[in-house]
Design a protein around this motif. Structure first.
Motif, short mmCIF file in Angstrom:
data_model
loop_
_atom_site.label_atom_id
_atom_site.label_comp_id
_atom_site.label_asym_id
_atom_site.label_seq_id
_atom_site.Cartn_x
_atom_site.Cartn_y
_atom_site.Cartn_z
N UNK A 35 22.89 53.37 46.15
CA UNK A 35 23.43 54.59 47.09
C UNK A 35 24.38 53.52 47.86
N UNK A 36 23.55 52.72 48.66
CA UNK A 36 24.17 51.97 49.43
C UNK A 36 25.65 51.89 48.71
N UNK A 37 26.42 51.46 47.79
CA UNK A 37 27.58 51.71 47.73
C UNK A 37 28.47 52.49 46.90
N UNK A 38 28.04 53.49 46.66
CA UNK A 38 27.89 54.64 45.74
C UNK A 38 29.63 55.30 46.28
N UNK A 39 30.80 55.32 45.90
CA UNK A 39 31.44 55.59 46.46
C UNK A 39 32.28 54.65 46.87
N UNK A 40 32.03 53.28 47.01
CA UNK A 40 33.35 52.42 47.56
C UNK A 40 33.31 51.54 46.69
N UNK A 41 32.82 51.24 45.78
CA UNK A 41 32.30 49.99 44.87
C UNK A 41 32.86 50.68 43.93
N UNK A 42 33.17 50.03 42.51
CA UNK A 42 33.78 50.35 41.62
C UNK A 42 33.79 48.82 40.81
N UNK A 43 32.65 49.23 39.85
CA UNK A 43 32.54 48.22 38.89
C UNK A 43 33.22 48.08 37.28
N UNK A 44 34.57 47.48 36.51
CA UNK A 44 35.26 47.57 35.41
C UNK A 44 35.08 46.34 35.19
N UNK A 45 34.82 46.79 33.51
CA UNK A 45 35.32 45.43 32.04
C UNK A 45 36.47 45.72 32.04
#
Length: 121
Positions: A61-71
């Motif tokens: 929740x602390x990073x949702x909307x700000x961080x994005x993980x991709x591969x």
């Protein structure tokens, strides 16, 4: 599998950074990938995970909307795009690999060495 995280650095609050985690060894696409972080004096905490194919992600929740993980399975690399960074995001960031999902640091088979992210106010 061996993991190496890189891309950390010093950034001002509100800025962005992209971390990368390069994998070598066994088939990268067989692993769920995760990102964790650990601030001084605190326990290692969950940041997010991405599925084997990259089609599914899950975030704290602390990073949702700000961080994005991709591969990129062709490049054996997982990324953590961090936007709108806050001073409380300051930590050593680790990537991890496992055959299953975990939100706890326990249970992950493989860890990278960590990369420092410092966000100044």
């Amino acid at each position: 599998v061996q993991l190496q995280a890189y891309g950390g650095g010093l950034v001002q609050a509100g800025g962005s950074l992209r971390l990368s985690c390069a994998a070598s060894g066994r088939a990268f696409s067989n692993y769920v990938m995760g990102w964790f972080r650990q601030a001084p004096g605190k326990e290692r905490e969950f940041v997010g995970t991405i599925s084997w194919s990259g089609s599914s992600t899950f975030y704290a929740d602390s990073v949702k909307g700000r961080f994005t993980i991709s591969r990129d399975n062709a490049k054996n690399t997982v990324y953590l795009q961090m936007n709108s960074l806050k001073p409380e995001d300051t930590a050593v960031y680790y990537c991890a690999a496992d055959s299953n999902y975990h939100t706890s640091p326990q249970g992950w088979d493989y860890w990278g060495q960590g990369t420092q992210v410092t966000v100044s106010s």
